[in-house]
Motif scaffolding. Structure first.
Motif, PDB file in Angstrom:
ATOM      1  N   ALA A  80      54.766  38.585  33.982  1.00 59.41           N
ATOM      2  CA  ALA A  80      55.818  38.403  34.995  1.00 59.41           C
ATOM      3  C   ALA A  80      56.593  39.695  35.195  1.00 59.41           C
ATOM      4  CB  ALA A  80      56.759  37.275  34.574  1.00 59.41           C
ATOM      5  N   THR A  81      56.928  40.366  34.103  1.00 58.99           N
ATOM      6  CA  THR A  81      57.704  41.604  34.198  1.00 58.99           C
ATOM      7  C   THR A  81      56.929  42.670  34.964  1.00 58.99           C
ATOM      8  OG1 THR A  81      58.645  41.070  32.028  1.00 58.99           O
ATOM      9  CG2 THR A  81      59.018  43.292  32.868  1.00 58.99           C
ATOM     10  N   VAL A  82      55.672  42.842  34.612  1.00 58.94           N
ATOM     11  CA  VAL A  82      54.837  43.854  35.277  1.00 58.94           C
ATOM     12  C   VAL A  82      54.636  43.502  36.746  1.00 58.94           C
ATOM     13  CG1 VAL A  82      52.560  44.941  35.299  1.00 58.94           C
ATOM     14  CG2 VAL A  82      53.672  44.410  33.120  1.00 58.94           C
ATOM     15  N   MET A  83      54.405  42.204  37.012  1.00 62.82           N
ATOM     16  CA  MET A  83      54.156  41.766  38.384  1.00 62.82           C
ATOM     17  C   MET A  83      55.388  41.960  39.261  1.00 62.82           C
ATOM     18  SD  MET A  83      52.000  40.581  40.471  1.00 62.82           S
ATOM     19  CE  MET A  83      52.220  40.133  42.168  1.00 62.82           C
ATOM     20  N   VAL A  84      56.565  41.633  38.735  1.00 64.42           N
ATOM     21  CA  VAL A  84      57.796  41.802  39.509  1.00 64.42           C
ATOM     22  C   VAL A  84      58.021  43.274  39.844  1.00 64.42           C
ATOM     23  CG1 VAL A  84      60.316  41.616  39.405  1.00 64.42           C
ATOM     24  CG2 VAL A  84      58.903  39.707  38.658  1.00 64.42           C
ATOM     25  N   ALA A  85      57.777  44.165  38.880  1.00 64.71           N
ATOM     26  CA  ALA A  85      57.925  45.599  39.142  1.00 64.71           C
ATOM     27  C   ALA A  85      56.967  46.048  40.248  1.00 64.71           C
ATOM     28  CB  ALA A  85      57.672  46.399  37.859  1.00 64.71           C
ATOM     29  N   ALA A  86      55.731  45.563  40.184  1.00 63.47           N
ATOM     30  CA  ALA A  86      54.743  45.936  41.198  1.00 63.47           C
ATOM     31  C   ALA A  86      55.146  45.416  42.580  1.00 63.47           C
ATOM     32  CB  ALA A  86      53.370  45.389  40.814  1.00 63.47           C
ATOM     33  N   MET A  87      55.668  44.189  42.648  1.00 55.06           N
ATOM     34  CA  MET A  87      56.071  43.630  43.935  1.00 55.06           C
ATOM     35  C   MET A  87      57.275  44.374  44.521  1.00 55.06           C
ATOM     36  SD  MET A  87      53.798  41.519  44.643  1.00 55.06           S
ATOM     37  CE  MET A  87      54.566  41.079  46.203  1.00 55.06           C
ATOM     38  N   PHE A  88      58.153  44.880  43.661  1.00 53.67           N
ATOM     39  CA  PHE A  88      59.263  45.703  44.148  1.00 53.67           C
ATOM     40  C   PHE A  88      58.719  46.946  44.865  1.00 53.67           C
ATOM     41  CE2 PHE A  88      62.482  43.822  41.076  1.00 53.67           C
ATOM     42  CZ  PHE A  88      63.316  43.366  42.079  1.00 53.67           C
ATOM     43  N   VAL A  89      57.678  47.546  44.293  1.00 53.91           N
ATOM     44  CA  VAL A  89      57.101  48.755  44.895  1.00 53.91           C
ATOM     45  C   VAL A  89      56.427  48.419  46.223  1.00 53.91           C
ATOM     46  CG1 VAL A  89      55.423  50.611  44.594  1.00 53.91           C
ATOM     47  CG2 VAL A  89      56.807  49.867  42.657  1.00 53.91           C
ATOM     48  N   LEU A  90      55.637  47.343  46.261  1.00 53.26           N
ATOM     49  CA  LEU A  90      54.968  46.954  47.502  1.00 53.26           C
ATOM     50  C   LEU A  90      55.987  46.613  48.595  1.00 53.26           C
ATOM     51  CD1 LEU A  90      52.127  44.715  46.006  1.00 53.26           C
ATOM     52  CD2 LEU A  90      51.843  46.957  47.060  1.00 53.26           C
ATOM     53  N   SER A  91      57.040  45.890  48.224  1.00 56.39           N
ATOM     54  CA  SER A  91      58.084  45.559  49.191  1.00 56.39           C
ATOM     55  C   SER A  91      58.841  46.801  49.634  1.00 56.39           C
ATOM     56  CB  SER A  91      59.068  44.555  48.578  1.00 56.39           C
ATOM     57  OG  SER A  91      58.415  43.384  48.168  1.00 56.39           O
ATOM     58  N   ALA A 123      45.382  39.186  49.507  1.00 55.70           N
ATOM     59  CA  ALA A 123      44.072  38.588  49.800  1.00 55.70           C
ATOM     60  C   ALA A 123      43.140  38.674  48.598  1.00 55.70           C
ATOM     61  CB  ALA A 123      43.448  39.300  51.001  1.00 55.70           C
ATOM     62  N   ALA A 124      43.148  39.803  47.895  1.00 54.82           N
ATOM     63  CA  ALA A 124      42.266  39.967  46.734  1.00 54.82           C
ATOM     64  C   ALA A 124      42.556  38.918  45.667  1.00 54.82           C
ATOM     65  CB  ALA A 124      42.427  41.370  46.152  1.00 54.82           C
ATOM     66  N   ALA A 125      43.859  38.618  45.474  1.00 56.45           N
ATOM     67  CA  ALA A 125      44.229  37.597  44.493  1.00 56.45           C
ATOM     68  C   ALA A 125      43.910  36.195  45.013  1.00 56.45           C
ATOM     69  CB  ALA A 125      45.719  37.708  44.166  1.00 56.45           C
ATOM     70  N   ALA A 126      44.175  35.960  46.301  1.00 55.82           N
ATOM     71  CA  ALA A 126      43.951  34.624  46.867  1.00 55.82           C
ATOM     72  C   ALA A 126      42.471  34.255  46.863  1.00 55.82           C
ATOM     73  CB  ALA A 126      44.508  34.571  48.287  1.00 55.82           C
ATOM     74  N   LEU A 127      41.591  35.251  47.077  1.00 54.63           N
ATOM     75  CA  LEU A 127      40.156  35.001  47.124  1.00 54.63           C
ATOM     76  C   LEU A 127      39.514  34.977  45.742  1.00 54.63           C
ATOM     77  CD1 LEU A 127      39.273  37.248  50.210  1.00 54.63           C
ATOM     78  CD2 LEU A 127      39.391  34.735  50.133  1.00 54.63           C
ATOM     79  N   GLY A 128      40.314  35.245  44.704  1.00 54.06           N
ATOM     80  CA  GLY A 128      39.801  35.186  43.345  1.00 54.06           C
ATOM     81  C   GLY A 128      39.035  36.411  42.910  1.00 54.06           C
ATOM     82  N   TRP A 129      39.138  37.500  43.647  1.00 50.45           N
ATOM     83  CA  TRP A 129      38.416  38.719  43.277  1.00 50.45           C
ATOM     84  C   TRP A 129      39.009  39.356  42.020  1.00 50.45           C
ATOM     85  CZ3 TRP A 129      38.326  41.097  48.900  1.00 50.45           C
ATOM     86  CH2 TRP A 129      37.466  40.316  49.692  1.00 50.45           C
ATOM     87  N   MET A 130      40.298  39.228  41.849  1.00 53.16           N
ATOM     88  CA  MET A 130      40.974  39.760  40.660  1.00 53.16           C
ATOM     89  C   MET A 130      42.297  39.033  40.498  1.00 53.16           C
ATOM     90  SD  MET A 130      42.229  43.509  42.080  1.00 53.16           S
ATOM     91  CE  MET A 130      40.570  43.951  42.626  1.00 53.16           C
ATOM     92  N   SER A 131      42.926  39.213  39.354  1.00 49.85           N
ATOM     93  CA  SER A 131      44.217  38.557  39.115  1.00 49.85           C
ATOM     94  C   SER A 131      45.283  39.166  40.017  1.00 49.85           C
ATOM     95  CB  SER A 131      44.636  38.712  37.654  1.00 49.85           C
ATOM     96  OG  SER A 131      45.004  40.057  37.385  1.00 49.85           O
ATOM     97  N   LEU A 148      49.033  45.875  41.064  1.00 54.87           N
ATOM     98  CA  LEU A 148      49.064  47.227  40.489  1.00 54.87           C
ATOM     99  C   LEU A 148      48.140  48.164  41.262  1.00 54.87           C
ATOM    100  CD1 LEU A 148      49.082  46.434  36.661  1.00 54.87           C
ATOM    101  CD2 LEU A 148      50.952  47.365  38.023  1.00 54.87           C
ATOM    102  N   LEU A 149      46.979  47.654  41.668  1.00 50.94           N
ATOM    103  CA  LEU A 149      46.064  48.468  42.474  1.00 50.94           C
ATOM    104  C   LEU A 149      46.716  48.822  43.810  1.00 50.94           C
ATOM    105  CD1 LEU A 149      43.251  49.710  42.716  1.00 50.94           C
ATOM    106  CD2 LEU A 149      42.438  47.526  43.648  1.00 50.94           C
TER     107      LEU A 149
END
Length: 584
Positions: A54-65, A404-412, A418-419
């Motif tokens: 959760a911590t890593v994901m929130v940091a990544a979403m801050f960057v994307l936003s 889309a990559a996460a929704a289609l199950g290609w990766m977490s 992060l990518l």
């Protein structure tokens, strides 16, 4: 003993979260360190919050936003709003656009982008912003529960559930129920909400003035009429509700019934700005003319500008003196508006908080610098930066590809986010420094510090104890009643403390309750996630509420009157629909 120590740390944390005596991130780190020192959690467990998904994901979403915000991808949305001339249509379109964005972009960042756009559009149309800003905040919260990445709370609940019980959620698993919540919120705000929303006037018109009450620091010059007066005698008759907070001498407050005002003292006054200014003129007090080298052309036009400290601002926690504010922005601070006006020190020594509004005296030429600074939100008409169409488009594509990559199950979702962050830097849509600046590190530290408390509650049996008490109270009415109780507990806590903190406290209890009842924990976890992410009844429950509270010149009671019915509607809706979408 570990259980009692955990409960003591939890009680102290709740007290500090509610009273706001310390910043939430400091409280969270204090919790983690306390549990480690007391031996309740091990060193790896105390540090596990920093490596938590959760911590890593929130940091990544801050960057994307942040890339969408910095490259102007949402400015075209503001242009669309500015062309609407009917109030009901403006409200409907605004909420629809915000809902679409906030489902995928951090809702605090969404409101930070839309706030000046809505203020500019409503002022241009001579509409009261107070009719639109509470809906802006509420719909951003409701939309955040539509996807796993809509709020940090959803990610936190998912991460804790996976670690504790191997139960997790997919990217759009929240969507069916979340869309219902958004629809209910929109219908409520378009009907009942419109009748309850107050009219605080149009900024700059005869029906409105500066935002709320300010604290101003005025210099007692030689020959001023107040010299020699005691504190109770300072203000003349007819000063309305202006209050003398302190008499400052040599940078410190002087107290005592026999203290008399001297030349060179400073008076700390609180009140509506027009009343403070009238008092200043009648008593021949002056603003302290610091930084004379900023004067430039004495004949140049100067303006009073109200600027809000934005979420994630580099100004938060710093004082005006410490950051040499006047020289940085070529502006002098004449007043400070804060939700809780407990200010008893010189204004240049007050650490700034998110939502603080500074009343600035600045030349026209300095306004442009204020408008482009990401740490401030200019509350008046706000010129928008030119959109870099290429960068804005590529930023949106990167965000969409990550989802889309996460929704289609290609990766977490963590890997795809992060990518996406790496792609933004490689494509030079953000430079590394801008990526770091986009992250609200207070939220990251809050998550990292508070997660060990959830671990401690599970290890020591605190969660099982709370679950047993809950079942004893409502368990005999069945799992639906228990779910309603968990939703109500989470919602009530969230109105007075951090939503992430309340989620951490309730997730272990929700899982333990489901185990005791022998049912699937998912419905209870959904209740915690939704209740913690939708906080409507107080202006202190969520950052977006705090932002619009100040900007709309609302009263605390406005949120209670408008938000409490919506909380109750959401409670009833969740109780009825969660078991249908997520059976026990």
């Amino acid at each position: 003993m570990d259980l009692w120590l955990t409960l003591a740390v939890m009680a102290g944390a709740v007290f500090l979260f509610v009273t706001e005596k310390l910043r939430v991130d400091v409280v969270a780190l204090l919790v983690a360190v306390s549990l480690l020192v007391l031996g309740v959690v091990t060193l790896p467990e105390a540090l596990s919050g920093f490596s938590n998904q959760a911590t890593v994901m929130v940091a990544a979403m801050f960057v994307l936003s942040g890339a969408l915000q910095r490259n102007g991808a949402l400015i075209a949305v503001g242009d669309l709003l500015a062309r609407i001339r009917w109030k009901w249509l403006f409200l409907l379109v605004m909420m629809s656009l915000v809902a679409g964005v906030a489902a995928f972009v951090n809702n605090t960042a969404t409101v930070a982008v839309f706030l000046p756009l809505v203020l500019a559009a409503t002022t241009a149309n001579r509409w009261a912003p107070s009719k639109f800003l509470i809906p802006l905040s509420y719909i951003s919260q409701a939309a955040g529960v539509c996807t796993l990445i809509g709020t940090s709370t959803n990610l936190l609940v998912d991460s804790m559930a996976r670690e504790a019980d191997a139960v997790g959620f997919t990217l759009f698993e929240f969507a069916p129920l979340g869309i219902v919540f958004v629809g209910i919120c929109m219908v409520y705000l378009m009907t009942v909400g419109r009748l309850l929303l107050p009219d605080r006037g149009v900024p700059g018109s005869a029906t409105a003035d500066h935002i709320g009450r300010y604290v101003a620091e005025l210099l007692v010059a030689e020959g001023a009429a107040v010299i020699g007066r005691q504190r109770s005698e300072v203000l003349p008759d007819g000063s309305n509700d202006v209050t003398v907070l302190e008499i400052l001498r040599n940078g410190a407050a002087v107290r005592g019934d026999d203290v008399r005002v001297e030349a060179g003292d400073r008076l700390l006054l609180r009140g509506l700005w027009q009343d403070i200014d009238a008092t200043r003129k009648s008593m021949k007090l002056k603003f302290d003319h610091v930084a004379r080298d900023l004067d430039g052309d004495l004949n140049a036009e100067r303006l009073h500008v109200e600027a809000m400290v934005a979420p994630g601002s580099h100004l938060i926690g710093h004082t005006l003196a410490g950051m040499r504010f006047g020289h940085t922005y070529r502006a002098r601070v004449h007043g400070l508006h804060r939700r809780q006006l407990g200010i008893r020190q010189p204004l240049d020594q007050v650490p700034l908080h998110v939502g603080d509004v500074l009343l600035l005296d600045a030349p026209v030429k300095a306004i442009a610098d204020l408008r482009i600074d990401r740490g401030l939100i200019v509350m008046g008409s706000r010129a928008q930066r030119k959109v870099d169409t290429t960068k804005a488009t590529l930023s949106a594509i990167v965000m969409a590809a990550a989802i889309a990559a996460a929704a289609l199950g290609w990766m977490s979702i963590v890997a795809s986010a992060l990518l996406g962050c790496v792609a933004l830097v490689v494509l030079r849509l953000l430079d590394p420094d801008e990526a770091y600046e986009a992250i609200d590190w207070r939220v990251i530290l809050l998550l990292a510090g508070i997660i060990p408390l959830g671990i401690a509650l599970q290890k020591t049996g605190g969660a099982v104890l709370a679950a047993d008490q809950l079942i004893n109270l409502v368990g005999h009415y069945g799992p639906t009643a228990t779910l309603a109780a968990i939703y109500l507990m989470t919602s009530t806590l969230t109105e007075f403390m951090s939503n992430n903190a309340s989620a951490v406290l309730l997730v272990p209890i929700a899982i333990a309750t489901a185990d005791s009842l022998g049912v699937d924990p998912k419905p209870f976890l959904i209740a915690v996630a939704f209740a913690a992410s939708t906080s409507f009844a107080t202006p202190i429950s969520y950052q977006t509420n705090t932002m619009v509270y100040t900007a709309g010149n609302y009263r605390f009671s406005d949120f209670v009157k408008i938000g409490m019915p919506l909380n109750i509607i959401f409670l009833i809706t969740a109780t009825l629909l969660i078991p249908r979408f997520f059976p026990f």
